[in-house]
Design a protein around this motif. Structure first.
Motif, PDB file in Angstrom:
ATOM      1  N   GLU A   1      52.291  48.118  48.318  1.00  0.00           N
ATOM      2  CA  GLU A   1      51.554  47.381  47.374  1.00  0.00           C
ATOM      3  C   GLU A   1      50.116  46.997  47.944  1.00  0.00           C
ATOM      4  O   GLU A   1      49.689  46.053  47.798  1.00  0.00           O
TER       5      GLU A   1
ATOM      6  N   THR B   1      46.611  37.759  39.437  1.00  0.00           N
ATOM      7  CA  THR B   1      47.250  38.051  38.309  1.00  0.00           C
ATOM      8  C   THR B   1      46.559  37.841  36.984  1.00  0.00           C
ATOM      9  O   THR B   1      46.815  38.593  36.014  1.00  0.00           O
ATOM     10  N   SER B   2      45.903  36.771  36.910  1.00  0.00           N
ATOM     11  CA  SER B   2      45.010  36.477  35.877  1.00  0.00           C
ATOM     12  C   SER B   2      44.083  37.530  35.487  1.00  0.00           C
ATOM     13  O   SER B   2      43.561  37.828  34.285  1.00  0.00           O
ATOM     14  N   ARG B   3      43.524  38.152  36.655  1.00  0.00           N
ATOM     15  CA  ARG B   3      42.644  39.306  36.299  1.00  0.00           C
ATOM     16  C   ARG B   3      43.107  40.599  36.084  1.00  0.00           C
ATOM     17  O   ARG B   3      42.549  41.525  35.469  1.00  0.00           O
ATOM     18  N   ILE B   4      44.324  41.077  36.588  1.00  0.00           N
ATOM     19  CA  ILE B   4      44.985  42.241  36.451  1.00  0.00           C
ATOM     20  C   ILE B   4      45.353  42.704  35.209  1.00  0.00           C
ATOM     21  O   ILE B   4      44.835  43.475  34.295  1.00  0.00           O
ATOM     22  N   ASN B   5      46.151  41.702  34.227  1.00  0.00           N
ATOM     23  CA  ASN B   5      46.502  41.834  33.046  1.00  0.00           C
ATOM     24  C   ASN B   5      46.826  43.218  32.775  1.00  0.00           C
ATOM     25  O   ASN B   5      46.093  43.915  31.580  1.00  0.00           O
TER      26      ASN B   5
ATOM     27  N   PHE C   1      40.293  42.411  42.229  1.00  0.00           N
ATOM     28  CA  PHE C   1      42.009  42.210  41.838  1.00  0.00           C
ATOM     29  C   PHE C   1      42.886  41.366  42.952  1.00  0.00           C
ATOM     30  O   PHE C   1      43.848  41.071  42.671  1.00  0.00           O
ATOM     31  N   GLN C   2      42.059  41.240  44.042  1.00  0.00           N
ATOM     32  CA  GLN C   2      42.887  40.919  45.208  1.00  0.00           C
ATOM     33  C   GLN C   2      41.955  39.630  46.022  1.00  0.00           C
ATOM     34  O   GLN C   2      40.709  39.609  45.951  1.00  0.00           O
TER      35      GLN C   2
ATOM     36  N   HIS D   1      47.670  39.544  44.991  1.00  0.00           N
ATOM     37  CA  HIS D   1      46.932  39.945  43.500  1.00  0.00           C
ATOM     38  C   HIS D   1      46.708  38.718  42.698  1.00  0.00           C
ATOM     39  O   HIS D   1      47.265  37.663  42.952  1.00  0.00           O
TER      40      HIS D   1
END
Length: 149
Positions: free
Chosen positions: A73, A59-63, A50-51, A57
């Motif tokens: 953070e 963001t496309s993978r976190i969802n 995720f990073q 981060h």
């Protein structure tokens, strides 16, 4: 409780869970550790899936996926004795400036003993150095080295 079991081992009582109605977020406010940061596989997934390498981060993978992050953070794995990593930089500076220690921890007493030994050794080495200088000056004055001859 253990005491209840030791006193009345054959009488069974119901345990009352006082935190049953609390949400995950409410419990997390009072606790440093959770399943998210105690599970090493999940922490590695958060760090490397995720990073990006620079810590940003993806963001496309976190969802909406939960992450095991500390207050600043950054992805952190919880280890006993490393709880200070979960504090913000300002909180850590405050603790170190105030020299907050726990007298029940072994390391506190170990550090006190080492600082005391360091103080004693430095006093002894200063005295030994002063004695050597004094004996050198006495020997040099007897030989006439200090007079400039």
């Amino acid at each position: 409780t253990v005491l209840h079991f030791a006193i009345r081992p054959w009488q069974r009582g119901e345990a009352i869970d006082q935190n049953r109605s609390l949400t995950y977020e409410q419990v997390q406010e009072d606790s440093i550790y959770s399943w998210l940061n105690c599970n090493p596989v999940f922490v590695l997934k958060c760090r490397y899936y995720f990073q990006e390498a620079n810590g940003m981060h993806i963001t496309s993978r976190i969802n909406g996926h939960p992450l095991s992050v500390g207050k600043e953070e950054q992805v952190l794995f919880f280890e006993v004795g490393k709880q200070f990593l979960f504090l913000t930089k300002k909180q850590r500076e405050y603790l170190f400036a105030k020299n907050v220690v726990n007298s029940l921890e072994f390391e506190t007493w170990y550090e006190y003993i080492l600082s005391l030994l360091s103080f004693i050794c430095s006093c002894c080495s200063r005295k030994a150095t002063a004695d050597r200088r004094l004996s050198w000056a006495d020997g040099a004055s007897e030989q006439g080295l200090l007079d400039g001859n």
